[in-house]
Write a protein that holds these residues in place. Structure first.
Motif, PDB file in Angstrom:
ATOM      1  N   SER A 167     -34.807 -24.412  21.633  1.00 56.38           N
ATOM      2  CA  SER A 167     -35.759 -25.458  22.021  1.00 56.38           C
ATOM      3  C   SER A 167     -37.173 -25.091  21.619  1.00 56.38           C
ATOM      4  O   SER A 167     -38.128 -25.475  22.241  1.00 56.38           O
ATOM      5  CB  SER A 167     -35.703 -25.641  23.534  1.00 56.38           C
ATOM      6  OG  SER A 167     -36.042 -24.437  24.171  1.00 56.38           O
ATOM      7  N   SER A 168     -37.288 -24.319  20.550  1.00 58.84           N
ATOM      8  CA  SER A 168     -38.552 -23.615  20.325  1.00 58.84           C
ATOM      9  C   SER A 168     -39.705 -24.488  19.879  1.00 58.84           C
ATOM     10  O   SER A 168     -40.181 -25.338  20.602  1.00 58.84           O
ATOM     11  CB  SER A 168     -38.316 -22.498  19.309  1.00 58.84           C
ATOM     12  OG  SER A 168     -37.758 -23.038  18.126  1.00 58.84           O
ATOM     13  N   LEU A 189     -44.131 -32.933  30.388  1.00 59.68           N
ATOM     14  CA  LEU A 189     -44.663 -32.036  31.414  1.00 59.68           C
ATOM     15  C   LEU A 189     -43.962 -32.222  32.748  1.00 59.68           C
ATOM     16  O   LEU A 189     -43.716 -31.270  33.477  1.00 59.68           O
ATOM     17  CB  LEU A 189     -46.157 -32.290  31.578  1.00 59.68           C
ATOM     18  CG  LEU A 189     -46.881 -31.473  32.652  1.00 59.68           C
ATOM     19  CD1 LEU A 189     -46.728 -29.995  32.364  1.00 59.68           C
ATOM     20  CD2 LEU A 189     -48.329 -31.859  32.724  1.00 59.68           C
ATOM     21  N   LEU A 190     -43.641 -33.475  33.089  1.00 59.04           N
ATOM     22  CA  LEU A 190     -43.064 -33.742  34.397  1.00 59.04           C
ATOM     23  C   LEU A 190     -41.566 -33.985  34.335  1.00 59.04           C
ATOM     24  O   LEU A 190     -40.967 -34.450  35.288  1.00 59.04           O
ATOM     25  CB  LEU A 190     -43.744 -34.969  35.041  1.00 59.04           C
ATOM     26  CG  LEU A 190     -45.242 -34.819  35.279  1.00 59.04           C
ATOM     27  CD1 LEU A 190     -45.767 -36.030  36.014  1.00 59.04           C
ATOM     28  CD2 LEU A 190     -45.542 -33.568  36.069  1.00 59.04           C
ATOM     29  N   GLN A 191     -40.942 -33.688  33.210  1.00 64.09           N
ATOM     30  CA  GLN A 191     -39.505 -33.878  33.103  1.00 64.09           C
ATOM     31  C   GLN A 191     -38.795 -32.572  33.389  1.00 64.09           C
ATOM     32  O   GLN A 191     -39.083 -31.554  32.805  1.00 64.09           O
ATOM     33  CB  GLN A 191     -39.127 -34.375  31.710  1.00 64.09           C
ATOM     34  CG  GLN A 191     -39.558 -35.826  31.472  1.00 64.09           C
ATOM     35  CD  GLN A 191     -39.166 -36.314  30.104  1.00 64.09           C
ATOM     36  OE1 GLN A 191     -38.642 -35.549  29.304  1.00 64.09           O
ATOM     37  NE2 GLN A 191     -39.442 -37.567  29.825  1.00 64.09           N
ATOM     38  N   ALA A 266     -49.081 -24.247  26.011  1.00 63.84           N
ATOM     39  CA  ALA A 266     -48.128 -24.952  25.145  1.00 63.84           C
ATOM     40  C   ALA A 266     -47.024 -24.009  24.681  1.00 63.84           C
ATOM     41  O   ALA A 266     -45.838 -24.342  24.730  1.00 63.84           O
ATOM     42  CB  ALA A 266     -48.852 -25.556  23.944  1.00 63.84           C
ATOM     43  N   SER A 267     -47.407 -22.818  24.247  1.00 62.39           N
ATOM     44  CA  SER A 267     -46.426 -21.828  23.791  1.00 62.39           C
ATOM     45  C   SER A 267     -45.643 -21.264  24.962  1.00 62.39           C
ATOM     46  O   SER A 267     -44.422 -21.074  24.887  1.00 62.39           O
ATOM     47  CB  SER A 267     -47.147 -20.707  23.041  1.00 62.39           C
ATOM     48  OG  SER A 267     -46.248 -19.704  22.651  1.00 62.39           O
ATOM     49  N   LEU A 268     -46.338 -21.007  26.064  1.00 67.33           N
ATOM     50  CA  LEU A 268     -45.687 -20.435  27.232  1.00 67.33           C
ATOM     51  C   LEU A 268     -44.649 -21.394  27.815  1.00 67.33           C
ATOM     52  O   LEU A 268     -43.568 -20.973  28.240  1.00 67.33           O
ATOM     53  CB  LEU A 268     -46.736 -20.093  28.293  1.00 67.33           C
ATOM     54  CG  LEU A 268     -46.256 -19.315  29.511  1.00 67.33           C
ATOM     55  CD1 LEU A 268     -45.648 -17.989  29.092  1.00 67.33           C
ATOM     56  CD2 LEU A 268     -47.409 -19.090  30.479  1.00 67.33           C
ATOM     57  N   ASN A 269     -44.960 -22.678  27.819  1.00 62.36           N
ATOM     58  CA  ASN A 269     -44.038 -23.679  28.341  1.00 62.36           C
ATOM     59  C   ASN A 269     -42.720 -23.651  27.570  1.00 62.36           C
ATOM     60  O   ASN A 269     -41.631 -23.706  28.153  1.00 62.36           O
ATOM     61  CB  ASN A 269     -44.683 -25.063  28.238  1.00 62.36           C
ATOM     62  CG  ASN A 269     -43.797 -26.150  28.797  1.00 62.36           C
ATOM     63  OD1 ASN A 269     -43.137 -25.977  29.804  1.00 62.36           O
ATOM     64  ND2 ASN A 269     -43.788 -27.288  28.130  1.00 62.36           N
ATOM     65  N   SER A 270     -42.809 -23.529  26.253  1.00 61.91           N
ATOM     66  CA  SER A 270     -41.623 -23.456  25.417  1.00 61.91           C
ATOM     67  C   SER A 270     -40.824 -22.189  25.703  1.00 61.91           C
ATOM     68  O   SER A 270     -39.592 -22.214  25.790  1.00 61.91           O
ATOM     69  CB  SER A 270     -42.024 -23.498  23.941  1.00 61.91           C
ATOM     70  OG  SER A 270     -40.898 -23.372  23.103  1.00 61.91           O
TER      71      SER A 270
END
Length: 654
Positions: A167-168, A189-191, A266-270
């Motif tokens: 999912s990168s 963000l909220l999913q 953004a990177s951390l979320n991934s």
């Protein structure tokens, strides 16, 4: 022969055999003396028997050592032959492998036989024992090499095709923070990720099943030969590398806590989403299979299997947990809450699996670390939610929201808490306020009496910690909206803005899982609130205009007739006011279609009906040139309101 004259005794006695022979000669010579008592004769006879027995044992020992030496020579030759051969024994076929195992077993037995003979230090037999140990050590080193080679060459590829975990970089991430409240708060963000167990709970063969018996045979032989540490070390090293490769396939980098803390959201979320998927696959598939492999090879050797599994796997699992710890100690930004909750829930869900994989004392460090990271993630959830509440309260503005529509803050907050209902069990656990005896005090507009009202007058029910916090957030949001409404100079727009936003809040609760959290009483209360604001909007907008459509003050009392000049002024004033409302309120927006239609109908019922009556009564009293709009025009123009597109009226004269 006199005892001690030394002439009948061998001058130089060499070795144990010569000593025994000399002792036997002395006893025999003493036994020929005539002046000995019966007791002395009995003692000498017993001593002679013992010396004879010792002589027999030595003869047997000599014969045994000789035979062992011959067998050892054969074993050493076979072992040395394989030492000069570069090929791997087990690759050459089962016959060669079987023969080599028998050779090593023979070396082990020969060594044990020599050890049982209690040979004296420095003797020829002890030299033979050292040579046997050297041969056995050489054979064990070769077995260790074969063991490593077999584990590596027969490793099964790990391709978890049953789960799409990649999912990168193509992930679309909303980088907006709680402070900006962007337009699309219900986006990525909220999913919540759909994380289920599905087909994860099964064992895969990490090493080809055909070689398991051979690996088990080598391990047993090395352990019984007291080379257990060498065998365990070889296994642990090979499987550590395999586990590292697994994490690489799962796209889990080796990141320090400092690396994680410096990372952009953004990177951390991934990476968090990858971690969530990787944890489930790694624990439920890979570690379970790793445990199975260890049990297959070392299962008959007691606790060895558990120790080897723990030592091989703990670095990798602690690497994953280290990432979770880094997230937990990072900044408590509200946009991170959903990902942190996902991490908390997946780790809590995996806790029984980890307990079953690491049940012994050897695995305590893993279990303890897992629980510590879970606790820290829980603390992070609690603090982050409170930061969200504070962010809602502190999100202020000095400029009014254009068009009086649904503010981004309202959308964000309501979608935020609606999504959080997916985590109700975790939130009720983590938001429980242990320091408060009466958690109802947490919410400013909730008291036991009001809670009873919200339940239709029935007996009060226990309100969950999550419900109290959500109602508190909604109350904070309402206060914020009240403050924002005061930025409008137009009173009608103030009520219009509050009507839109409170209606949105009520509909969001009514049409989602929030209904259970807030209750029907809360919905009724807020339905009443937005309806009141709608009525206040109508009153502030249309009251002065509707007063123009009354006959009061139009009649000339002297002549008992309508004053045409006053009537002309009434129509002129109404036209100007209506055109101003039209120009202004076509720019106002009601996003909800039903609310927009309802307000238009309500307005039409009041305005059009009053205008139609006034127009019908006085349309013949003055010339048509003073009447710009007929009732149908007014009704049609009212349908243009609240679309968010400003317009101006340029009607033709009838």
């Amino acid at each position: 022969m006199a005892v001690g004259d030394g002439k009948s005794v061998t001058p130089i006695l060499e070795g144990e055999e010569n000593l025994i022979a000399a002792a036997q000669h002395i006893v025999k010579a003493l036994g020929t003396k005539k002046n000995l008592t019966d007791d002395v004769r009995k003692i000498l006879a017993d001593l002679g028997t013992q010396l004879s027995s010792m002589s027999t044992v030595n003869e047997t020992k000599d014969e045994g050592v000789s035979e062992i030496e011959e067998r050892l020579n054969l074993v050493q030759e076979k072992v040395m032959n394989w030492e000069t051969d570069q090929s791997m024994i087990w690759d050459c076929g089962p016959e060669e492998a079987f023969e080599y195992v028998n050779t090593v077993e023979e070396a082990r037995k020969l060594t044990e036989s020599l050890e049982t003979l209690y040979l004296d230090e420095g003797g020829e037999g002890n030299k033979l024992l050292r040579r046997a140990h050297d041969v056995l050590q050489m054979a064990m080193a070769r077995l260790e090499e074969e063991f490593r080679h077999m584990l590596i060459q027969n490793r099964q590829p790990f391709e978890p095709e049953h789960m799409s975990f990649r999912s990168s970089e193509e992930d679309v991430v909303d980088e907006g923070s709680i402070i900006s409240f962007e337009d699309d708060p219900a986006g990525d963000l909220l999913q919540r990720d759909s994380i289920s167990r599905f087909s994860e709970d099964y064992i895969i063969n990490l090493v080809h099943p055909d070689v398991i018996p051979e690996l088990k045979c080598i391990a047993n032989l090395m352990f019984i030969s007291n080379y257990d540490q060498e065998c365990s070390h070889a296994y642990i090293c090979v499987r550590k590398d395999a586990l590292d490769e697994c994490l690489f396939i799962l796209e889990m980098e080796k990141l320090s806590i400092e690396d994680v803390l410096r990372m952009e959201w953004a990177s951390l979320n991934s990476k968090i989403k990858r971690w969530i998927r990787a944890m489930k696959i790694f624990v439920r598939v890979y570690l379970a299979s790793e445990k199975f492999l260890s049990d297959q090879i070392f299962g008959e050797l007691g606790s060895v299997s558990s120790v080897c599994f723990v030592e091989a796997s703990k670095v990798s699992i602690l690497q994953l947990l280290n990432f979770g710890e880094a997230i937990a100690i990072g900044p408590h930004q509200p946009e991170k809450l959903f990902r942190i909750l996902d991490m908390y829930e997946v780790l809590a869900d995996l806790l029984p699996d980890i307990d079953s994989l690491f049940p012994d004392e050897a695995g305590c460090c893993v279990k303890n670390e897992c629980r510590e990271v879970l606790r820290r993630l829980g603390d992070c959830v609690r603090v982050t939610f409170l930061e969200f509440e504070n962010a809602v309260a502190s999100n202020t503005s000095t400029t009014p929201f254009a068009g009086g529509g649904i503010h981004h803050l309202t959308k964000y907050v309501m979608n935020y808490i609606r999504t959080l209902t997916d985590y109700s069990d975790s939130l009720n656990l983590l938001l429980r306020d242990h320091d408060r005896e009466d958690p109802v005090l947490l919410s400013p507009d909730m008291s036991p009496h009001r809670e009873e009202e919200n339940n239709g007058g029935s007996s009060p029910c226990i309100v969950s910690p999550m419900a109290l916090h959500f109602r508190s957030v909604a109350s904070i949001l309402e206060c914020n909206l009240e403050d924002r409404s005061k930025l409008y100079k137009d009173a009608s727009l103030q009520h219009f803005f509050l009507m839109n936003n409170i209606h949105y809040m009520a509909q969001k609760v009514k049409g989602s899982e929030l209904r259970v959290v807030f209750g029907d009483g809360w919905i009724r209360k807020h339905n009443w609130k937005f309806q009141q604001h709608a009525m206040n909007y109508e009153r502030a907008t249309w009251s002065s205009m509707l007063s123009l459509l009354k006959d009061d003050g139009l009649h000339n009392h002297s002549w008992n007739s309508v004053s045409k000049s006053l009537l002309k002024e009434r129509f002129r004033t109404f036209n100007v006011a209506f055109e101003e409302v039209y120009k202004t309120q076509t720019a106002w927006l009601i996003p909800d279609h039903q609310l927009r239609d309802d307000l238009r109908i309500s307005t039409s019922l009041k305005v059009v009906q009053a205008y139609r009556t006034f127009w019908g009564r006085h349309t013949h009293d003055i010339s048509d040139k003073y009447i710009k709009y007929n009732p149908d025009d007014i009704e049609n123009h009212l349908l243009d309101l609240f679309e968010g597109s400003p317009r101006s009226l340029n009607p033709h004269r009838r």
